[in-house]
Design a protein around this motif. Structure first.
Motif, PDB file in Angstrom:
ATOM      1  N   GLY A   8       0.785  -1.221   0.000  1.00  0.00           N
ATOM      2  CA  GLY A   8       0.000   0.000   0.000  1.00  0.00           C
ATOM      3  C   GLY A   8       0.819   1.273   0.000  1.00  0.00           C
ATOM      4  N   SER A   9       2.070   1.185  -0.424  1.00  0.00           N
ATOM      5  CA  SER A   9       2.942   2.365  -0.394  1.00  0.00           C
ATOM      6  C   SER A   9       2.798   3.232  -1.635  1.00  0.00           C
ATOM      7  N   GLY A  10       2.169   2.735  -2.653  1.00  0.00           N
ATOM      8  CA  GLY A  10       2.133   3.448  -3.921  1.00  0.00           C
ATOM      9  C   GLY A  10       3.303   3.088  -4.815  1.00  0.00           C
ATOM     10  N   ALA A  11       4.219   2.258  -4.322  1.00  0.00           N
ATOM     11  CA  ALA A  11       5.332   1.798  -5.162  1.00  0.00           C
ATOM     12  C   ALA A  11       4.755   0.934  -6.278  1.00  0.00           C
ATOM     13  N   ILE A  12       5.195   1.190  -7.486  1.00  0.00           N
ATOM     14  CA  ILE A  12       4.689   0.478  -8.652  1.00  0.00           C
ATOM     15  C   ILE A  12       5.772  -0.468  -9.157  1.00  0.00           C
ATOM     16  N   GLY A  13       5.393  -1.721  -9.350  1.00  0.00           N
ATOM     17  CA  GLY A  13       6.327  -2.745  -9.799  1.00  0.00           C
ATOM     18  C   GLY A  13       6.581  -2.698 -11.288  1.00  0.00           C
ATOM     19  N   GLY A  14       7.368  -3.647 -11.751  1.00  0.00           N
ATOM     20  CA  GLY A  14       7.812  -3.718 -13.131  1.00  0.00           C
ATOM     21  C   GLY A  14       6.706  -3.787 -14.169  1.00  0.00           C
ATOM     22  N   MET A  15       5.546  -4.281 -13.798  1.00  0.00           N
ATOM     23  CA  MET A  15       4.440  -4.394 -14.748  1.00  0.00           C
ATOM     24  C   MET A  15       3.376  -3.321 -14.528  1.00  0.00           C
ATOM     25  N   GLY A  16       3.701  -2.311 -13.736  1.00  0.00           N
ATOM     26  CA  GLY A  16       2.798  -1.187 -13.555  1.00  0.00           C
ATOM     27  C   GLY A  16       1.711  -1.399 -12.518  1.00  0.00           C
ATOM     28  N   ALA A  17       1.792  -2.445 -11.746  1.00  0.00           N
ATOM     29  CA  ALA A  17       0.812  -2.712 -10.689  1.00  0.00           C
ATOM     30  C   ALA A  17       1.424  -2.370  -9.336  1.00  0.00           C
TER      31      ALA A  17
END
Length: 178
Positions: free
Chosen positions: A111-120
């Protein structure tokens, strides 16, 4: 009495034997592809995951940690999961994730708003609780141990959408079968 003293040592030896029989993490090559997306992992920033499956010689890689955890929660896999590793973000940067650590030992910031490699939205893994708490204070979210993550946390709705209706899912699966 001597037998009672030996029991803890025997139990510990069994644990060490189990841990040493696990396959070690594999270095990700430049040609490694994500299991779900089949895209080159080197093209995506953020931490990745790898799952070692019973009966397979090579691990499967994931473009983001959330996908690796989701895979672990899916009951319909063909192979038993032997071990999953994720990249430690303790002391690392988003474009240079750290070393591999066991997924079940990591502390995750969700829930940090960090977005992973696939944009999720990403589950950011740490080997150190203080580092995870610090990341959560700076970027929002909360730190969870692996056992605190529920299937709905990784398999559920993303980006504020409505939860899928079970009848809708069944209808779509039925339509795919025809």
């Amino acid at each position: 009495m001597r037998l009672l003293l030996l029991i803890p040592f025997l139990a510990l030896a069994g644990c060490k034997e189990e841990a040493s029989s696990l396959p070690p993490p594999v270095r990700m090559s430049d040609e490694a592809l994500g299991f779900y997306c089949q895209m080159e992992l080197a093209e995506h920033d953020g931490p990745k995951g790898q799952a070692h499956l019973d009966g397979l010689d090579a691990p499967i890689f994931f473009s983001q940690v959330r996908d690796a955890i989701a895979y672990m929660h899916m009951p319909e896999q063909n192979h038993e999961v032997t071990v999953v590793y994720v990249q430690d973000m303790t002391g690392a940067t988003w474009d240079r994730p750290g070393d591999w650590i066991r997924a079940d030992d990591a502390i995750y910031v969700t829930g940090s708003g960090a977005i992973g490699g696939m944009g999720a939205p990403e589950f950011v893994p740490f080997s150190d609780r203080d580092a995870a708490d610090g990341f959560a204070r700076k970027h929002g979210g909360r730190a969870l141990g692996f056992t605190e993550i529920r299937p709905g946390d990784v398999l559920g709705v993303q980006r504020g959408g409505a939860a899928p209706d079970a009848t809708d899912i069944n209808a779509r699966l039925k339509a795919l079968g025809h």
